[in-house]
Scaffold this motif. Structure first.
Motif, PDB file in Angstrom:
ATOM      1  N   ALA A 196       0.833  -1.207   0.000  1.00  0.00           N
ATOM      2  CA  ALA A 196       0.000   0.000   0.000  1.00  0.00           C
ATOM      3  C   ALA A 196       0.867   1.256   0.000  1.00  0.00           C
ATOM      4  O   ALA A 196       0.529   2.265  -0.628  1.00  0.00           O
ATOM      5  CB  ALA A 196      -0.929  -0.008   1.212  1.00  0.00           C
ATOM      6  N   THR A 197       1.986   1.195   0.696  1.00  0.00           N
ATOM      7  CA  THR A 197       2.922   2.323   0.722  1.00  0.00           C
ATOM      8  C   THR A 197       3.427   2.625  -0.685  1.00  0.00           C
ATOM      9  O   THR A 197       3.436   3.786  -1.123  1.00  0.00           O
ATOM     10  CB  THR A 197       4.126   1.995   1.631  1.00  0.00           C
ATOM     11  OG1 THR A 197       3.657   1.689   2.940  1.00  0.00           O
ATOM     12  CG2 THR A 197       5.097   3.163   1.699  1.00  0.00           C
ATOM     13  N   GLU A 200       0.606   4.027  -2.898  1.00  0.00           N
ATOM     14  CA  GLU A 200       0.357   5.443  -2.601  1.00  0.00           C
ATOM     15  C   GLU A 200       1.486   6.316  -3.142  1.00  0.00           C
ATOM     16  O   GLU A 200       1.250   7.420  -3.649  1.00  0.00           O
ATOM     17  CB  GLU A 200       0.225   5.632  -1.089  1.00  0.00           C
ATOM     18  CG  GLU A 200      -0.317   6.975  -0.667  1.00  0.00           C
ATOM     19  CD  GLU A 200      -1.766   7.189  -1.049  1.00  0.00           C
ATOM     20  OE1 GLU A 200      -2.099   8.306  -1.504  1.00  0.00           O
ATOM     21  OE2 GLU A 200      -2.570   6.244  -0.905  1.00  0.00           O
ATOM     22  N   GLY A 204      -0.271   8.066  -5.832  1.00  0.00           N
ATOM     23  CA  GLY A 204      -0.849   9.137  -5.034  1.00  0.00           C
ATOM     24  C   GLY A 204      -0.156  10.469  -5.239  1.00  0.00           C
ATOM     25  O   GLY A 204       0.425  10.744  -6.298  1.00  0.00           O
ATOM     26  N   TYR A 214       3.895   5.747   5.480  1.00  0.00           N
ATOM     27  CA  TYR A 214       2.496   5.403   5.233  1.00  0.00           C
ATOM     28  C   TYR A 214       1.962   4.626   6.430  1.00  0.00           C
ATOM     29  O   TYR A 214       2.529   3.601   6.821  1.00  0.00           O
ATOM     30  CB  TYR A 214       2.367   4.557   3.965  1.00  0.00           C
ATOM     31  CG  TYR A 214       0.956   4.078   3.677  1.00  0.00           C
ATOM     32  CD1 TYR A 214       0.058   4.888   2.988  1.00  0.00           C
ATOM     33  CD2 TYR A 214       0.524   2.825   4.103  1.00  0.00           C
ATOM     34  CE1 TYR A 214      -1.235   4.451   2.724  1.00  0.00           C
ATOM     35  CE2 TYR A 214      -0.756   2.380   3.843  1.00  0.00           C
ATOM     36  CZ  TYR A 214      -1.629   3.202   3.150  1.00  0.00           C
ATOM     37  OH  TYR A 214      -2.914   2.772   2.895  1.00  0.00           O
ATOM     38  N   ASN A 216      -0.914   2.394   7.845  1.00  0.00           N
ATOM     39  CA  ASN A 216      -2.042   1.557   7.452  1.00  0.00           C
ATOM     40  C   ASN A 216      -2.909   1.303   8.688  1.00  0.00           C
ATOM     41  O   ASN A 216      -2.670   0.385   9.464  1.00  0.00           O
ATOM     42  CB  ASN A 216      -1.538   0.238   6.872  1.00  0.00           C
ATOM     43  CG  ASN A 216      -2.668  -0.630   6.334  1.00  0.00           C
ATOM     44  OD1 ASN A 216      -3.823  -0.222   6.320  1.00  0.00           O
ATOM     45  ND2 ASN A 216      -2.334  -1.834   5.903  1.00  0.00           N
ATOM     46  N   VAL A 341       1.355   9.755   5.127  1.00  0.00           N
ATOM     47  CA  VAL A 341       0.046   9.471   4.553  1.00  0.00           C
ATOM     48  C   VAL A 341      -0.675   8.476   5.455  1.00  0.00           C
ATOM     49  O   VAL A 341      -0.109   7.444   5.829  1.00  0.00           O
ATOM     50  CB  VAL A 341       0.182   8.889   3.135  1.00  0.00           C
ATOM     51  CG1 VAL A 341      -1.193   8.529   2.570  1.00  0.00           C
ATOM     52  CG2 VAL A 341       0.885   9.886   2.212  1.00  0.00           C
ATOM     53  N   GLY A 343      -3.689   5.909   5.666  1.00  0.00           N
ATOM     54  CA  GLY A 343      -4.632   5.158   4.848  1.00  0.00           C
ATOM     55  C   GLY A 343      -5.209   3.994   5.614  1.00  0.00           C
ATOM     56  O   GLY A 343      -5.117   3.932   6.841  1.00  0.00           O
ATOM     57  N   SER A 347      -9.308   5.367   7.494  1.00  0.00           N
ATOM     58  CA  SER A 347      -9.168   6.641   6.785  1.00  0.00           C
ATOM     59  C   SER A 347     -10.483   7.117   6.184  1.00  0.00           C
ATOM     60  O   SER A 347     -10.611   8.294   5.824  1.00  0.00           O
ATOM     61  CB  SER A 347      -8.101   6.532   5.691  1.00  0.00           C
ATOM     62  OG  SER A 347      -8.502   5.659   4.659  1.00  0.00           O
ATOM     63  N   SER A 378      -4.830   9.301   2.612  1.00  0.00           N
ATOM     64  CA  SER A 378      -4.548   8.576   1.378  1.00  0.00           C
ATOM     65  C   SER A 378      -5.480   9.020   0.265  1.00  0.00           C
ATOM     66  O   SER A 378      -6.693   9.187   0.472  1.00  0.00           O
ATOM     67  CB  SER A 378      -4.712   7.071   1.615  1.00  0.00           C
ATOM     68  OG  SER A 378      -4.754   6.366   0.400  1.00  0.00           O
ATOM     69  N   THR A 379      -4.923   9.235  -0.921  1.00  0.00           N
ATOM     70  CA  THR A 379      -5.760   9.572  -2.073  1.00  0.00           C
ATOM     71  C   THR A 379      -6.366   8.316  -2.704  1.00  0.00           C
ATOM     72  O   THR A 379      -7.381   8.393  -3.383  1.00  0.00           O
ATOM     73  CB  THR A 379      -4.940  10.324  -3.137  1.00  0.00           C
ATOM     74  OG1 THR A 379      -3.808   9.535  -3.503  1.00  0.00           O
ATOM     75  CG2 THR A 379      -4.465  11.661  -2.616  1.00  0.00           C
ATOM     76  N   ALA A 384      -5.126   1.383  -2.305  1.00  0.00           N
ATOM     77  CA  ALA A 384      -3.666   1.548  -2.301  1.00  0.00           C
ATOM     78  C   ALA A 384      -2.951   0.206  -2.330  1.00  0.00           C
ATOM     79  O   ALA A 384      -1.948   0.034  -3.034  1.00  0.00           O
ATOM     80  CB  ALA A 384      -3.229   2.352  -1.068  1.00  0.00           C
TER      81      ALA A 384
END
Length: 401
Positions: A196-197, A200, A204, A214, A216, A341, A343, A347, A378-379, A384
Protein backbone atom coordinates in the motif's frame (compact mmCIF):
# COMPACT_ATOMS: atom_id res chain seq x y z
CA UNK A 1 9.67 -11.50 -23.66
CA UNK A 2 10.48 -10.01 -20.30
CA UNK A 3 13.60 -12.13 -20.01
CA UNK A 4 15.13 -10.66 -23.20
CA UNK A 5 17.51 -8.32 -21.41
CA UNK A 6 16.76 -8.78 -17.71
CA UNK A 7 18.94 -11.84 -17.33
CA UNK A 8 21.80 -9.99 -19.02
CA UNK A 9 21.27 -7.01 -16.68
CA UNK A 10 21.61 -9.23 -13.62
CA UNK A 11 24.86 -10.54 -15.09
CA UNK A 12 26.22 -7.00 -15.39
CA UNK A 13 25.73 -6.47 -19.13
CA UNK A 14 26.16 -2.72 -19.69
CA UNK A 15 23.62 -2.30 -22.51
CA UNK A 16 20.99 -4.27 -20.56
CA UNK A 17 21.55 -2.11 -17.48
CA UNK A 18 21.12 1.04 -19.60
CA UNK A 19 17.84 -0.36 -20.94
CA UNK A 20 16.66 -0.83 -17.37
CA UNK A 21 17.51 2.81 -16.65
CA UNK A 22 15.50 3.92 -19.68
CA UNK A 23 12.47 1.89 -18.64
CA UNK A 24 12.77 3.23 -15.09
CA UNK A 25 12.84 6.78 -16.47
CA UNK A 26 9.68 6.12 -18.49
CA UNK A 27 8.00 4.76 -15.36
CA UNK A 28 8.95 7.77 -13.24
CA UNK A 29 8.94 10.54 -15.84
CA UNK A 30 6.40 9.40 -18.43
CA UNK A 31 6.65 9.50 -22.22
CA UNK A 32 9.31 11.69 -23.80
CA UNK A 33 11.32 12.42 -26.91
CA UNK A 34 14.72 10.83 -27.44
CA UNK A 35 16.39 14.20 -26.85
CA UNK A 36 14.67 14.72 -23.50
CA UNK A 37 15.28 11.10 -22.52
CA UNK A 38 19.01 11.39 -23.30
CA UNK A 39 19.24 14.36 -20.95
CA UNK A 40 17.32 12.55 -18.21
CA UNK A 41 19.51 9.43 -18.30
CA UNK A 42 22.72 11.33 -19.15
CA UNK A 43 23.47 9.41 -22.35
CA UNK A 44 24.22 10.59 -25.87
CA UNK A 45 21.38 10.84 -28.41
CA UNK A 46 22.91 8.16 -30.70
CA UNK A 47 23.24 5.73 -27.77
CA UNK A 48 19.65 6.33 -26.62
CA UNK A 49 18.38 6.02 -30.21
CA UNK A 50 20.05 2.61 -30.55
CA UNK A 51 18.74 1.36 -27.19
CA UNK A 52 15.21 2.62 -27.91
CA UNK A 53 15.26 0.78 -31.23
CA UNK A 54 16.18 -2.46 -29.49
CA UNK A 55 13.52 -1.95 -26.80
CA UNK A 56 10.92 -1.41 -29.54
CA UNK A 57 12.00 -4.66 -31.23
CA UNK A 58 11.73 -6.46 -27.87
CA UNK A 59 8.21 -5.10 -27.36
CA UNK A 60 8.87 -2.91 -24.30
CA UNK A 61 8.72 0.54 -25.88
CA UNK A 62 6.29 2.07 -28.38
CA UNK A 63 6.70 4.99 -30.78
CA UNK A 64 3.63 7.18 -30.22
CA UNK A 65 4.48 9.37 -33.21
CA UNK A 66 4.90 13.11 -33.61
CA UNK A 67 3.51 15.40 -30.98
CA UNK A 68 2.69 19.08 -31.46
CA UNK A 69 5.01 21.77 -30.07
CA UNK A 70 4.94 25.57 -29.91
CA UNK A 71 6.98 25.77 -33.11
CA UNK A 72 9.62 24.06 -35.16
CA UNK A 73 9.98 20.38 -35.89
CA UNK A 74 7.68 18.04 -34.01
CA UNK A 75 9.60 15.27 -32.19
CA UNK A 76 8.52 11.66 -31.97
CA UNK A 77 7.43 10.67 -28.48
CA UNK A 78 8.34 7.28 -27.07
CA UNK A 79 7.09 5.47 -23.99
CA UNK A 80 6.24 2.09 -22.51
CA UNK A 81 4.18 -0.15 -24.77
CA UNK A 82 0.89 -0.68 -22.88
CA UNK A 83 0.25 -3.97 -24.70
CA UNK A 84 3.58 -5.57 -23.82
CA UNK A 85 1.94 -7.43 -20.97
CA UNK A 86 -0.18 -7.21 -17.85
CA UNK A 87 0.35 -7.43 -14.11
CA UNK A 88 -2.26 -8.65 -11.62
CA UNK A 89 -2.44 -7.45 -8.03
CA UNK A 90 -4.12 -9.40 -5.22
CA UNK A 91 -4.80 -7.75 -1.86
CA UNK A 92 -5.93 -10.15 0.87
CA UNK A 93 -8.14 -8.51 3.50
CA UNK A 94 -9.73 -9.77 6.69
CA UNK A 95 -12.79 -11.18 4.91
CA UNK A 96 -12.35 -10.33 1.23
CA UNK A 97 -9.83 -10.19 -1.59
CA UNK A 98 -9.41 -7.21 -3.91
CA UNK A 99 -7.89 -7.79 -7.35
CA UNK A 100 -6.76 -5.44 -10.09
CA UNK A 101 -4.89 -5.61 -13.38
CA UNK A 102 -2.67 -2.98 -14.97
CA UNK A 103 -1.08 -2.88 -18.39
CA UNK A 104 2.65 -2.53 -19.03
CA UNK A 105 2.35 1.25 -18.91
CA UNK A 106 0.86 1.06 -15.40
CA UNK A 107 -2.68 2.00 -16.37
CA UNK A 108 -5.55 0.32 -14.52
CA UNK A 109 -7.47 -2.18 -16.66
CA UNK A 110 -10.03 -3.36 -14.13
CA UNK A 111 -10.55 -4.14 -10.45
CA UNK A 112 -12.98 -6.07 -8.30
CA UNK A 113 -13.56 -7.22 -4.72
CA UNK A 114 -14.73 -10.72 -3.81
CA UNK A 115 -15.79 -12.08 -0.43
CA UNK A 116 -13.07 -14.44 0.74
CA UNK A 117 -11.99 -15.78 4.11
CA UNK A 118 -8.29 -16.71 4.22
CA UNK A 119 -7.02 -19.34 6.64
CA UNK A 120 -4.20 -21.87 6.79
CA UNK A 121 -6.22 -24.73 5.37
CA UNK A 122 -4.47 -25.87 2.14
CA UNK A 123 -7.86 -25.82 0.42
CA UNK A 124 -7.99 -22.09 1.09
CA UNK A 125 -4.91 -21.61 -1.07
CA UNK A 126 -6.53 -23.57 -3.90
CA UNK A 127 -9.70 -21.47 -3.58
CA UNK A 128 -7.65 -18.26 -3.67
CA UNK A 129 -5.92 -19.37 -6.88
CA UNK A 130 -9.32 -20.22 -8.40
CA UNK A 131 -10.53 -16.70 -7.58
CA UNK A 132 -7.43 -15.18 -9.22
CA UNK A 133 -7.77 -17.40 -12.30
CA UNK A 134 -11.44 -16.45 -12.66
CA UNK A 135 -10.52 -12.76 -12.47
CA UNK A 136 -7.95 -13.15 -15.27
CA UNK A 137 -10.32 -15.16 -17.46
CA UNK A 138 -13.16 -12.67 -17.01
CA UNK A 139 -10.88 -9.86 -18.28
CA UNK A 140 -10.01 -11.94 -21.37
CA UNK A 141 -6.28 -11.46 -20.78
CA UNK A 142 -4.20 -14.05 -22.64
CA UNK A 143 -2.31 -16.16 -20.14
CA UNK A 144 1.06 -15.59 -21.83
CA UNK A 145 0.45 -11.86 -21.44
CA UNK A 146 0.20 -12.12 -17.63
CA UNK A 147 3.81 -11.33 -16.78
CA UNK A 148 3.50 -11.56 -12.99
CA UNK A 149 1.06 -11.65 -10.09
CA UNK A 150 1.66 -9.69 -6.88
CA UNK A 151 -0.02 -10.95 -3.69
CA UNK A 152 -0.30 -8.88 -0.50
CA UNK A 153 -0.47 -10.66 2.86
CA UNK A 154 -0.67 -9.20 6.34
CA UNK A 155 1.93 -10.02 8.95
CA UNK A 156 5.50 -11.11 8.50
CA UNK A 157 6.49 -11.55 4.89
CA UNK A 158 9.96 -11.94 3.44
CA UNK A 159 9.44 -10.83 -0.15
CA UNK A 160 13.00 -11.75 -1.15
CA UNK A 161 12.79 -15.40 -0.14
CA UNK A 162 9.07 -15.69 -0.94
CA UNK A 163 8.12 -16.94 2.53
CA UNK A 164 5.09 -15.81 4.51
CA UNK A 165 5.25 -16.54 8.22
CA UNK A 166 1.57 -15.68 8.70
CA UNK A 167 -0.03 -17.95 6.09
CA UNK A 168 1.06 -21.25 4.55
CA UNK A 169 4.49 -21.41 6.06
CA UNK A 170 5.95 -24.62 4.64
CA UNK A 171 9.64 -24.86 5.38
CA UNK A 172 10.41 -26.86 2.24
CA UNK A 173 8.67 -24.51 -0.20
CA UNK A 174 8.16 -20.73 -0.14
CA UNK A 175 4.62 -19.47 -0.65
CA UNK A 176 5.60 -17.94 -3.99
CA UNK A 177 6.48 -21.42 -5.30
CA UNK A 178 3.17 -22.86 -4.08
CA UNK A 179 1.29 -20.07 -5.86
CA UNK A 180 3.35 -20.31 -9.05
CA UNK A 181 2.62 -24.02 -9.30
CA UNK A 182 -1.11 -23.28 -9.25
CA UNK A 183 -1.19 -20.06 -11.31
CA UNK A 184 1.41 -20.93 -13.91
CA UNK A 185 3.14 -17.54 -13.81
CA UNK A 186 5.70 -15.61 -11.77
CA UNK A 187 4.40 -14.61 -8.32
CA UNK A 188 5.73 -12.07 -5.85
CA UNK A 189 4.43 -11.74 -2.30
CA UNK A 190 4.59 -8.62 -0.19
CA UNK A 191 3.48 -7.35 3.19
CA UNK A 192 0.15 -5.57 2.69
CA UNK A 193 1.26 -2.31 4.29
CA UNK A 194 4.47 -2.07 2.25
CA UNK A 195 2.50 -2.72 -0.93
CA UNK A 196 0.00 0.00 0.00
CA UNK A 197 2.92 2.32 0.72
CA UNK A 198 4.34 1.77 -2.75
CA UNK A 199 0.90 2.12 -4.35
CA UNK A 200 0.36 5.44 -2.60
CA UNK A 201 3.86 6.59 -3.52
CA UNK A 202 3.52 5.73 -7.20
CA UNK A 203 -0.14 6.61 -7.79
CA UNK A 204 -0.85 9.14 -5.03
CA UNK A 205 0.36 12.66 -4.30
CA UNK A 206 3.75 11.81 -2.76
CA UNK A 207 5.63 10.66 -5.88
CA UNK A 208 8.05 13.57 -5.86
CA UNK A 209 9.00 13.12 -2.20
CA UNK A 210 12.14 11.34 -1.06
CA UNK A 211 10.92 10.37 2.42
CA UNK A 212 7.34 9.20 2.97
CA UNK A 213 5.77 7.24 5.81
CA UNK A 214 2.50 5.40 5.23
CA UNK A 215 0.27 4.48 8.17
CA UNK A 216 -2.04 1.56 7.45
CA UNK A 217 -4.79 2.08 10.02
CA UNK A 218 -7.03 -0.91 9.36
CA UNK A 219 -8.01 -3.85 11.60
CA UNK A 220 -4.34 -3.88 12.58
CA UNK A 221 -1.77 -1.10 12.38
CA UNK A 222 1.19 -1.12 10.02
CA UNK A 223 3.89 1.24 8.83
CA UNK A 224 5.51 1.48 5.42
CA UNK A 225 8.62 3.59 4.79
CA UNK A 226 9.94 5.18 1.63
CA UNK A 227 13.47 6.40 2.37
CA UNK A 228 15.51 8.11 -0.34
CA UNK A 229 12.85 7.09 -2.84
CA UNK A 230 13.00 3.37 -2.01
CA UNK A 231 10.95 1.03 0.17
CA UNK A 232 12.75 0.26 3.42
CA UNK A 233 12.56 -3.45 4.25
CA UNK A 234 15.00 -3.97 7.10
CA UNK A 235 17.39 -6.93 7.21
CA UNK A 236 14.81 -9.71 6.90
CA UNK A 237 11.93 -7.78 5.37
CA UNK A 238 10.06 -7.43 8.65
CA UNK A 239 10.29 -3.67 9.12
CA UNK A 240 7.19 -1.60 9.87
CA UNK A 241 5.66 -3.53 12.78
CA UNK A 242 4.36 -0.20 14.08
CA UNK A 243 1.31 -1.76 15.71
CA UNK A 244 3.50 -3.84 17.99
CA UNK A 245 5.47 -0.93 19.39
CA UNK A 246 5.13 -1.31 23.21
CA UNK A 247 3.75 2.18 23.82
CA UNK A 248 0.70 1.54 26.02
CA UNK A 249 0.40 0.59 29.66
CA UNK A 250 -3.01 -1.06 29.33
CA UNK A 251 -2.08 -4.72 29.99
CA UNK A 252 -4.25 -5.76 27.05
CA UNK A 253 -2.91 -8.86 25.34
CA UNK A 254 -2.28 -8.17 21.67
CA UNK A 255 -2.87 -10.77 18.96
CA UNK A 256 0.95 -11.14 18.84
CA UNK A 257 0.85 -12.40 22.44
CA UNK A 258 2.57 -9.35 23.98
CA UNK A 259 1.01 -6.74 26.23
CA UNK A 260 0.69 -3.00 25.70
CA UNK A 261 1.15 -2.95 21.91
CA UNK A 262 0.13 0.27 20.16
CA UNK A 263 -2.35 -1.72 18.07
CA UNK A 264 -4.46 -2.44 21.17
CA UNK A 265 -5.31 1.26 21.42
CA UNK A 266 -4.88 2.71 17.93
CA UNK A 267 -6.40 0.46 15.26
CA UNK A 268 -9.68 -0.76 13.83
CA UNK A 269 -9.63 -3.77 16.14
CA UNK A 270 -9.14 -1.44 19.12
CA UNK A 271 -12.07 0.72 18.03
CA UNK A 272 -14.25 -2.36 17.57
CA UNK A 273 -13.32 -3.79 20.99
CA UNK A 274 -13.86 -0.51 22.84
CA UNK A 275 -17.16 0.13 21.09
CA UNK A 276 -18.55 -3.25 22.15
CA UNK A 277 -17.27 -2.69 25.70
CA UNK A 278 -19.12 0.63 25.86
CA UNK A 279 -22.35 -0.93 24.58
CA UNK A 280 -22.02 -3.62 27.23
CA UNK A 281 -21.68 -0.88 29.84
CA UNK A 282 -24.98 0.59 28.65
CA UNK A 283 -23.76 3.46 26.46
CA UNK A 284 -26.24 4.48 23.77
CA UNK A 285 -25.61 4.28 20.03
CA UNK A 286 -27.65 3.92 16.87
CA UNK A 287 -26.28 0.35 16.91
CA UNK A 288 -27.66 -0.35 20.41
CA UNK A 289 -30.72 -2.23 19.16
CA UNK A 290 -28.59 -4.43 16.94
CA UNK A 291 -26.36 -5.20 19.91
CA UNK A 292 -29.33 -6.04 22.17
CA UNK A 293 -30.63 -8.49 19.55
CA UNK A 294 -27.31 -10.31 19.66
CA UNK A 295 -26.52 -9.48 16.03
CA UNK A 296 -22.92 -9.12 14.89
CA UNK A 297 -21.55 -5.58 14.82
CA UNK A 298 -18.63 -5.16 12.44
CA UNK A 299 -16.02 -2.42 12.18
CA UNK A 300 -17.71 -1.27 8.99
CA UNK A 301 -20.99 -0.93 10.90
CA UNK A 302 -19.27 1.30 13.46
CA UNK A 303 -17.64 3.46 10.78
CA UNK A 304 -20.96 3.79 8.94
CA UNK A 305 -22.57 4.93 12.21
CA UNK A 306 -19.73 7.39 12.76
CA UNK A 307 -20.33 8.95 9.33
CA UNK A 308 -23.96 9.40 10.40
CA UNK A 309 -22.66 11.34 13.44
CA UNK A 310 -23.12 8.60 16.02
CA UNK A 311 -21.81 10.24 19.20
CA UNK A 312 -20.36 7.07 20.75
CA UNK A 313 -18.47 6.16 17.55
CA UNK A 314 -17.10 9.69 17.27
CA UNK A 315 -15.99 9.66 20.91
CA UNK A 316 -14.15 6.35 20.55
CA UNK A 317 -12.46 7.33 17.29
CA UNK A 318 -11.30 10.55 18.93
CA UNK A 319 -9.54 8.48 21.59
CA UNK A 320 -8.08 6.07 19.02
CA UNK A 321 -6.96 9.00 16.85
CA UNK A 322 -5.27 10.73 19.79
CA UNK A 323 -3.31 7.57 20.64
CA UNK A 324 -2.34 7.15 16.99
CA UNK A 325 -1.30 10.80 16.72
CA UNK A 326 0.90 10.48 19.80
CA UNK A 327 2.71 7.54 18.19
CA UNK A 328 3.02 9.39 14.88
CA UNK A 329 4.61 12.30 16.77
CA UNK A 330 7.37 9.89 17.76
CA UNK A 331 7.84 8.89 14.11
CA UNK A 332 8.13 12.55 13.10
CA UNK A 333 10.76 13.15 15.78
CA UNK A 334 12.75 10.13 14.55
CA UNK A 335 12.42 10.36 10.76
CA UNK A 336 11.74 14.05 10.01
CA UNK A 337 9.74 12.91 6.94
CA UNK A 338 8.48 15.12 4.14
CA UNK A 339 5.03 13.55 4.22
CA UNK A 340 3.03 11.07 6.27
CA UNK A 341 0.05 9.47 4.55
CA UNK A 342 -2.71 7.89 6.63
CA UNK A 343 -4.63 5.16 4.85
CA UNK A 344 -6.43 1.92 5.55
CA UNK A 345 -9.97 1.24 6.71
CA UNK A 346 -10.08 3.98 9.35
CA UNK A 347 -9.17 6.64 6.78
CA UNK A 348 -12.80 6.67 5.58
CA UNK A 349 -13.52 8.65 8.76
CA UNK A 350 -11.52 11.54 7.27
CA UNK A 351 -11.55 14.59 9.57
CA UNK A 352 -13.10 12.61 12.44
CA UNK A 353 -9.75 10.79 12.48
CA UNK A 354 -7.43 13.53 11.27
CA UNK A 355 -8.43 16.15 13.85
CA UNK A 356 -7.40 14.15 16.96
CA UNK A 357 -4.32 12.86 15.10
CA UNK A 358 -3.15 16.40 14.27
CA UNK A 359 -3.92 17.66 17.78
CA UNK A 360 -1.79 14.89 19.31
CA UNK A 361 1.03 15.51 16.83
CA UNK A 362 1.08 19.18 17.72
CA UNK A 363 1.11 18.29 21.41
CA UNK A 364 3.82 15.62 21.40
CA UNK A 365 6.16 16.25 18.45
CA UNK A 366 8.98 18.77 18.28
CA UNK A 367 7.67 21.88 16.55
CA UNK A 368 10.96 22.50 14.77
CA UNK A 369 10.70 19.03 13.24
CA UNK A 370 6.98 18.67 12.51
CA UNK A 371 6.74 21.95 10.60
CA UNK A 372 8.51 20.19 7.71
CA UNK A 373 6.04 17.28 7.63
CA UNK A 374 2.75 17.24 5.74
CA UNK A 375 0.04 14.95 7.15
CA UNK A 376 -2.32 13.70 4.45
CA UNK A 377 -5.14 11.24 4.00
CA UNK A 378 -4.55 8.58 1.38
CA UNK A 379 -5.76 9.57 -2.07
CA UNK A 380 -6.23 5.90 -3.05
CA UNK A 381 -8.00 4.80 0.12
CA UNK A 382 -8.44 1.03 0.33
CA UNK A 383 -7.25 0.68 -3.29
CA UNK A 384 -3.67 1.55 -2.30
CA UNK A 385 -2.79 -2.06 -1.48
CA UNK A 386 -4.00 -3.66 -4.70
CA UNK A 387 -2.47 -0.91 -6.85
CA UNK A 388 0.78 -1.36 -4.97
CA UNK A 389 0.66 -5.11 -5.60
CA UNK A 390 0.29 -4.49 -9.35
CA UNK A 391 3.05 -1.92 -9.63
CA UNK A 392 5.44 -3.88 -7.41
CA UNK A 393 4.93 -6.94 -9.61
CA UNK A 394 5.93 -4.81 -12.60
CA UNK A 395 8.96 -3.25 -10.90
CA UNK A 396 10.25 -6.60 -9.67
CA UNK A 397 9.68 -8.27 -13.04
CA UNK A 398 11.72 -5.56 -14.72
CA UNK A 399 14.54 -5.88 -12.21
CA UNK A 400 14.00 -2.33 -10.98
CA UNK A 401 13.57 -3.37 -7.34
Amino acid sequence: MTNSFLKLATEGNKAAILKQQIICQYILGGDSSITDLSKAVNLSVPTVTKLIGELIDEGFVHNFGEQGTAGGRRPNIYGLNPYAGYFVGVDLRKDSVMMAAINFKGQLIDETTVDFLMDNDPRSLDRLCDVIQNFIRARKIARDKVLAVGVNISGRVNSQTGYSYSYFFVEEQPLTMLLEERLGTTVYIENDTRAATYGEYMYGDAHSEKTMLYINASWGLGLGMIIDGKIFYGKSGFSGEFGHFPLLDNEIICRCGKRGCLETGASGSAMHRIFLEKLKEGRVSMLSEKYKKGEEITLNDILAALLKEDVLAIEILESVGHTLGKAIAGLINMFNPEVIVIGGTLSVAKEYLMLPVRNAINKYSLMLVNKDTQIRLSTLGERAGVMGACILARSKSLGLF
